[in-house]
Design a protein around this motif. Structure first.
Motif, PDB file in Angstrom:
ATOM      1  N   GLU A  75     -46.788  11.559   4.568  1.00 32.14           N
ATOM      2  CA  GLU A  75     -45.477  11.247   5.138  1.00 32.14           C
ATOM      3  C   GLU A  75     -44.708  12.538   5.388  1.00 32.14           C
ATOM      4  N   ARG A  76     -43.707  12.446   6.251  1.00 33.44           N
ATOM      5  CA  ARG A  76     -42.793  13.564   6.469  1.00 33.44           C
ATOM      6  C   ARG A  76     -41.400  13.118   6.035  1.00 33.44           C
ATOM      7  N   TRP A  77     -40.834  13.888   5.111  1.00 31.08           N
ATOM      8  CA  TRP A  77     -39.505  13.588   4.591  1.00 31.08           C
ATOM      9  C   TRP A  77     -38.503  14.587   5.163  1.00 31.08           C
ATOM     10  N   PHE A  78     -37.361  14.096   5.565  1.00 26.07           N
ATOM     11  CA  PHE A  78     -36.295  14.923   6.124  1.00 26.07           C
ATOM     12  C   PHE A  78     -35.169  14.995   5.085  1.00 26.07           C
ATOM     13  N   ILE A  79     -34.970  16.193   4.532  1.00 21.75           N
ATOM     14  CA  ILE A  79     -34.043  16.366   3.423  1.00 21.75           C
ATOM     15  C   ILE A  79     -32.783  17.093   3.889  1.00 21.75           C
ATOM     16  N   GLU A  80     -31.637  16.480   3.699  1.00 20.94           N
ATOM     17  CA  GLU A  80     -30.368  17.163   3.956  1.00 20.94           C
ATOM     18  C   GLU A  80     -30.107  18.120   2.786  1.00 20.94           C
ATOM     19  N   SER A  81     -30.118  19.424   3.066  1.00 23.00           N
ATOM     20  CA  SER A  81     -30.046  20.423   2.009  1.00 23.00           C
ATOM     21  C   SER A  81     -28.717  21.177   2.043  1.00 23.00           C
ATOM     22  N   PRO A  82     -27.895  21.051   0.993  1.00 20.50           N
ATOM     23  CA  PRO A  82     -26.659  21.837   0.931  1.00 20.50           C
ATOM     24  C   PRO A  82     -26.919  23.345   0.856  1.00 20.50           C
ATOM     25  N   CYS A  83     -27.929  23.769   0.099  1.00 22.68           N
ATOM     26  CA  CYS A  83     -28.139  25.213  -0.051  1.00 22.68           C
ATOM     27  C   CYS A  83     -28.707  25.840   1.220  1.00 22.68           C
ATOM     28  N   MET A  84     -29.545  25.119   1.945  1.00 22.49           N
ATOM     29  CA  MET A  84     -30.114  25.645   3.188  1.00 22.49           C
ATOM     30  C   MET A  84     -29.203  25.369   4.391  1.00 22.49           C
ATOM     31  N   ARG A  85     -28.278  24.426   4.208  1.00 26.22           N
ATOM     32  CA  ARG A  85     -27.323  24.049   5.247  1.00 26.22           C
ATOM     33  C   ARG A  85     -28.036  23.556   6.513  1.00 26.22           C
ATOM     34  N   ARG A  86     -29.100  22.832   6.311  1.00 33.38           N
ATOM     35  CA  ARG A  86     -29.846  22.235   7.412  1.00 33.38           C
ATOM     36  C   ARG A  86     -30.751  21.142   6.850  1.00 33.38           C
ATOM     37  N   ILE A  87     -31.401  20.419   7.723  1.00 34.35           N
ATOM     38  CA  ILE A  87     -32.410  19.456   7.304  1.00 34.35           C
ATOM     39  C   ILE A  87     -33.739  20.189   7.128  1.00 34.35           C
ATOM     40  N   VAL A  88     -34.302  20.088   5.936  1.00 38.45           N
ATOM     41  CA  VAL A  88     -35.587  20.704   5.635  1.00 38.45           C
ATOM     42  C   VAL A  88     -36.661  19.615   5.673  1.00 38.45           C
ATOM     43  N   GLU A  89     -37.713  19.863   6.428  1.00 35.81           N
ATOM     44  CA  GLU A  89     -38.798  18.894   6.544  1.00 35.81           C
ATOM     45  C   GLU A  89     -39.889  19.204   5.524  1.00 35.81           C
ATOM     46  N   VAL A  90     -40.321  18.160   4.829  1.00 33.53           N
ATOM     47  CA  VAL A  90     -41.322  18.294   3.774  1.00 33.53           C
ATOM     48  C   VAL A  90     -42.428  17.281   4.026  1.00 33.53           C
ATOM     49  N   GLN A  91     -43.674  17.738   4.002  1.00 34.26           N
ATOM     50  CA  GLN A  91     -44.799  16.826   4.123  1.00 34.26           C
ATOM     51  C   GLN A  91     -45.254  16.425   2.729  1.00 34.26           C
ATOM     52  N   VAL A  92     -45.526  15.135   2.554  1.00 26.78           N
ATOM     53  CA  VAL A  92     -45.868  14.588   1.243  1.00 26.78           C
ATOM     54  C   VAL A  92     -47.161  13.783   1.364  1.00 26.78           C
ATOM     55  N   MET A  93     -48.182  14.186   0.594  1.00 32.66           N
ATOM     56  CA  MET A  93     -49.408  13.387   0.521  1.00 32.66           C
ATOM     57  C   MET A  93     -49.331  12.502  -0.713  1.00 32.66           C
ATOM     58  N   LEU A  94     -49.340  11.197  -0.495  1.00 35.40           N
ATOM     59  CA  LEU A  94     -49.197  10.235  -1.579  1.00 35.40           C
ATOM     60  C   LEU A  94     -50.517  10.101  -2.343  1.00 35.40           C
ATOM     61  N   PRO A  95     -50.460   9.680  -3.595  1.00 30.00           N
ATOM     62  CA  PRO A  95     -51.680   9.545  -4.391  1.00 30.00           C
ATOM     63  C   PRO A  95     -52.499   8.333  -3.954  1.00 30.00           C
ATOM     64  N   PRO A  96     -53.783   8.305  -4.271  1.00 31.73           N
ATOM     65  CA  PRO A  96     -54.612   7.165  -3.868  1.00 31.73           C
ATOM     66  C   PRO A  96     -54.208   5.860  -4.526  1.00 31.73           C
ATOM     67  N   LYS A  97     -53.570   5.943  -5.719  1.00 26.49           N
ATOM     68  CA  LYS A  97     -53.099   4.744  -6.406  1.00 26.49           C
ATOM     69  C   LYS A  97     -51.586   4.866  -6.597  1.00 26.49           C
ATOM     70  N   PRO A  98     -50.810   4.549  -5.559  1.00 24.93           N
ATOM     71  CA  PRO A  98     -49.360   4.760  -5.626  1.00 24.93           C
ATOM     72  C   PRO A  98     -48.664   3.939  -6.696  1.00 24.93           C
ATOM     73  N   GLU A  99     -49.311   2.920  -7.182  1.00 24.54           N
ATOM     74  CA  GLU A  99     -48.689   2.081  -8.207  1.00 24.54           C
ATOM     75  C   GLU A  99     -48.812   2.682  -9.602  1.00 24.54           C
ATOM     76  N   GLU A 100     -49.620   3.761  -9.743  1.00 23.37           N
ATOM     77  CA  GLU A 100     -49.823   4.393 -11.042  1.00 23.37           C
ATOM     78  C   GLU A 100     -49.105   5.733 -11.106  1.00 23.37           C
ATOM     79  N   PRO A 101     -48.649   6.156 -12.298  1.00 20.29           N
ATOM     80  CA  PRO A 101     -47.942   7.444 -12.430  1.00 20.29           C
ATOM     81  C   PRO A 101     -48.826   8.611 -12.004  1.00 20.29           C
ATOM     82  N   ALA A 102     -48.161   9.644 -11.458  1.00 22.76           N
ATOM     83  CA  ALA A 102     -48.892  10.821 -10.981  1.00 22.76           C
ATOM     84  C   ALA A 102     -48.032  12.068 -11.152  1.00 22.76           C
ATOM     85  N   PRO A 103     -48.656  13.215 -11.369  1.00 22.37           N
ATOM     86  CA  PRO A 103     -47.917  14.479 -11.388  1.00 22.37           C
ATOM     87  C   PRO A 103     -47.557  14.897  -9.969  1.00 22.37           C
TER      88      PRO A 103
END
Length: 357
Positions: A75-103
């Motif tokens: 997924e791509r997350w769009f984060i409103e960042s006060p310190c960067m003063r802009r929207i920072v885009e972050v790519q996130v790869m989800l775990p294979p078992k999203p229902e279970e806890p993960a680091p």
């Protein structure tokens, strides 16, 4: 474009002991002429895209948007960042078992750090960690940033306040239960090249925050001849002014960010370091045939700098009485993405799986 014959010739020249001595000597000499670094032209221009600086005054970090991205479970997350003063885009790869806890693995890119993470583009991330129960968080558009808080905004690359973003703003969002992510409370930070330097430095500065660090082909000194030279090269190759990062000359900020001089923060967290010795192999010749003529010499010099810097950091940790670090030196290999997928998996096994199994 480089031919196989050209790459073979480069290997014959750069694999000599004399060439290694000349690389070190050359980097030391240009330290006496700082103006040289200001004339380094931007490289990787086809991949480097600097984000627009919007100068928005956000009150708190907020997840503005979340969309499916380029690959399964990404997924791509769009984060409103006060310190960067802009929207920072972050790519996130989800775990294979999203229902279970993960680091969470905060995974940093190299010098270009464009809108699409190199780990997805070339780093074999899916092959390395596809079956691991881990949330992989990849910040983007951080070209030449060092993943640090800069003392001033730069007219070319904009505002960099990555230390604050990565240790405060982004985790507050990623670990918020309302996102639906099942976070197990353990954070690892890793990266390659500029991202390796940033990951190890952030872990050393925030040892209470991270539970492990992975550095692949990084440069961990900012004040040695080789370390300062490579740091300046990172800053200039994307067109920024080095003075905007940590100030002009050998400032206290430059000194504080030298992990080889200050390794104490790494004492109580698992650490995995990797570097090749920059000996050009037949495989490297095949990889670089058809690429630009500067690619193979540049990759050789970068990996030699990473190799010497990794040895310096390991020596500093040993001198400080640390024995927990896992360090792998590879005979043969230059600075190339093709090596980092396997090393990421090795690093993950060393700093996380071996600790929780």
């Amino acid at each position: 474009m480089a031919t196989r014959r050209y790459c073979t010739l480069v290997a014959a020249v750069l694999n000599t002991k004399t060439a290694r001595k000349l690389i070190s000597f050359g980097v030391k000499m240009v330290q006496k002429s700082p103006a040289v670094w200001r004339r380094i032209p931007p490289i990787y221009i086809d991949e480097t895209a600097h984000p627009a600086t919007s100068n928005q005054d956000y009150d708190v970090p907020r997840l503005a948007k979340r969309v499916f991205d380029e690959a399964p479970r990404v997924e791509r997350w769009f984060i409103e960042s006060p310190c960067m003063r802009r929207i920072v885009e972050v790519q996130v790869m989800l775990p294979p078992k999203p229902e279970e806890p993960a680091p969470m693995l905060y995974l940093l890119d190299g010098v270009t750090a464009p809108r699409r993470s190199g780990w997805l583009r070339e780093g074999q991330l899916e092959k390395a960690l596809n079956n691991e129960q881990v949330i992989v968080v990849m910040p983007t558009e951080a070209s030449g940033s060092l993943y640090e808080n800069w003392v001033a905004d730069d007219p070319e690359v904009g505002r960099h306040q990555w230390d604050t973003f990565l240790t405060q703003e982004l985790p507050n969002i990623m670990e918020d239960p309302t996102t639906g992510l099942k976070f197990n409370g353990r954070r690892i930070i890793g990266g390659l090249s500029m991202g390796a330097s940033g990951a190890i430095r952030l872990a050393a500065k925030h040892p209470e925050f991270y539970h492990g660090a992975i550095g692949l082909s990084g440069c961990y000194s900012t004040t040695s001849a080789m370390g300062r030279g490579m740091t300046l090269a990172i800053l200039r190759c994307v067109g920024s002014d080095p003075d905007n990062a940590w100030g002009t000359g050998p400032t206290p900020t430059w000194a504080r960010n030298d992990v080889a001089d200050h390794p104490e923060g790494l004492r109580n967290i698992p650490v995995y370091l990797f570097a090749a010795d920059a000996h050009i192999t037949k495989y490297d010749i095949e990889l670089h045939t058809g690429r630009t003529r500067l690619d193979l010499p540049g990759a050789t010099i970068l990996e030699y700098a990473s190799y010497t810097s990794t040895r310096d950091l390991e020596r500093a940790m040993i001198n400080a009485g640390m024995t927990h670090q896992v360090v792998h030196y590879q005979y043969g290999g230059v600075h190339a993405w093709e090596y980092y997928g396997d090393q990421l998996k090795a690093g993950w096994d060393a700093v996380y799986k071996s600790q929780v199994s």
